[in-house]
Design a protein around this motif. Sequence first.
Motif, PDB file in Angstrom:
ATOM      1  N   PHE A  62       0.987  11.025  -1.563  1.00 63.53           N
ATOM      2  CA  PHE A  62       0.173  12.215  -1.336  1.00 63.53           C
ATOM      3  C   PHE A  62      -0.593  12.097  -0.024  1.00 63.53           C
ATOM      4  N   THR A  63      -0.664  13.194   0.706  1.00 66.57           N
ATOM      5  CA  THR A  63      -1.420  13.209   1.969  1.00 66.57           C
ATOM      6  C   THR A  63      -2.888  13.534   1.718  1.00 66.57           C
ATOM      7  N   HIS A  64      -3.221  13.897   0.496  1.00 64.81           N
ATOM      8  CA  HIS A  64      -4.597  14.197   0.122  1.00 64.81           C
ATOM      9  C   HIS A  64      -5.011  13.291  -1.037  1.00 64.81           C
ATOM     10  N   SER A  65      -6.301  13.194  -1.239  1.00 65.50           N
ATOM     11  CA  SER A  65      -6.816  12.351  -2.320  1.00 65.50           C
ATOM     12  C   SER A  65      -6.529  12.992  -3.677  1.00 65.50           C
ATOM     13  N   VAL A  66      -6.034  12.183  -4.610  1.00 69.27           N
ATOM     14  CA  VAL A  66      -5.730  12.650  -5.962  1.00 69.27           C
ATOM     15  C   VAL A  66      -6.597  11.858  -6.943  1.00 69.27           C
ATOM     16  N   PRO A  67      -7.317  12.528  -7.826  1.00 72.25           N
ATOM     17  CA  PRO A  67      -8.172  11.807  -8.785  1.00 72.25           C
ATOM     18  C   PRO A  67      -7.372  10.817  -9.619  1.00 72.25           C
ATOM     19  N   GLU A  68      -8.011   9.713  -9.966  1.00 72.03           N
ATOM     20  CA  GLU A  68      -7.349   8.667 -10.739  1.00 72.03           C
ATOM     21  C   GLU A  68      -6.824   9.203 -12.073  1.00 72.03           C
ATOM     22  N   LYS A  69      -7.565  10.089 -12.693  1.00 71.82           N
ATOM     23  CA  LYS A  69      -7.129  10.666 -13.964  1.00 71.82           C
ATOM     24  C   LYS A  69      -5.807  11.413 -13.795  1.00 71.82           C
ATOM     25  N   GLN A  70      -5.671  12.153 -12.686  1.00 74.52           N
ATOM     26  CA  GLN A  70      -4.437  12.890 -12.431  1.00 74.52           C
ATOM     27  C   GLN A  70      -3.280  11.949 -12.153  1.00 74.52           C
ATOM     28  N   LEU A  71      -3.551  10.870 -11.402  1.00 78.33           N
ATOM     29  CA  LEU A  71      -2.505   9.879 -11.125  1.00 78.33           C
ATOM     30  C   LEU A  71      -1.997   9.244 -12.421  1.00 78.33           C
TER      31      LEU A  71
END
Length: 242
Positions: A62-71
Amino acid sequence: MTSNSLPYALIFDMDGTIINNTAIQARAFQLLFRDLGLTTNARRLLERLNGMPATNILKTIFTHSVPEKQLKEYAAQREFLYRVLYWDKRKEVAGLTQFLQAARSAGFKLGLGTGSASDTISYIIDHLDLRRYFDVIVGTDDVDKGKPHADTYSRTCEKLGIPPERCLVFEDAIMGEQAAYKAGMRCVALTTSIKAEKFQAPLHVMKDFTEITPAQVLELLEQSPATPKPNKELAQRNYMKL
């Protein structure tokens, strides 16, 4: 008791090492990427990052930050896809059981060190009836940092009660090989996932466990006492600092 009076220990990665499942893992990632509208090539991604926890692998695409919960939700989706695809294909790498039996008879301690969680470990090793061969099993639930950090293999040898210089790791991935060296251990590479020339400095390269015996392993350990230093280019790229 001196170090030399202790037995040697053999530590095995799971995915791609005791089972040949990298192609299925890649397919599961690719289906997830398709669902997310991503064009990342999963097979090439795993050539670089296989062995790391799935959430860490996913962070790199991902080129943007993704929340840990979503990952974690994405990783769970990938795990479901993987299990469906692999359900009828679970099979050990050729020669594994015979090698494990011979190694135990020869006095080696045996450990499993993997980036998988306990339920995924059970999905493989209990289905294949392999748990009885391992003195110690360490997964992602047992460590703070996964491969290429040393934690997985350091924790395994600690639980085995064997110093790292007397431990040999069997790995199929660049990240796992680097984790072994960071833990102060030597490595034998399997070419189930990548070509031999991709590895840094394994004691031996093989396609499966029909190509080696415990006696040959002992000879390799006795003849090559030094542990390679981790390769900075392989182990410290930006996508590995997770």
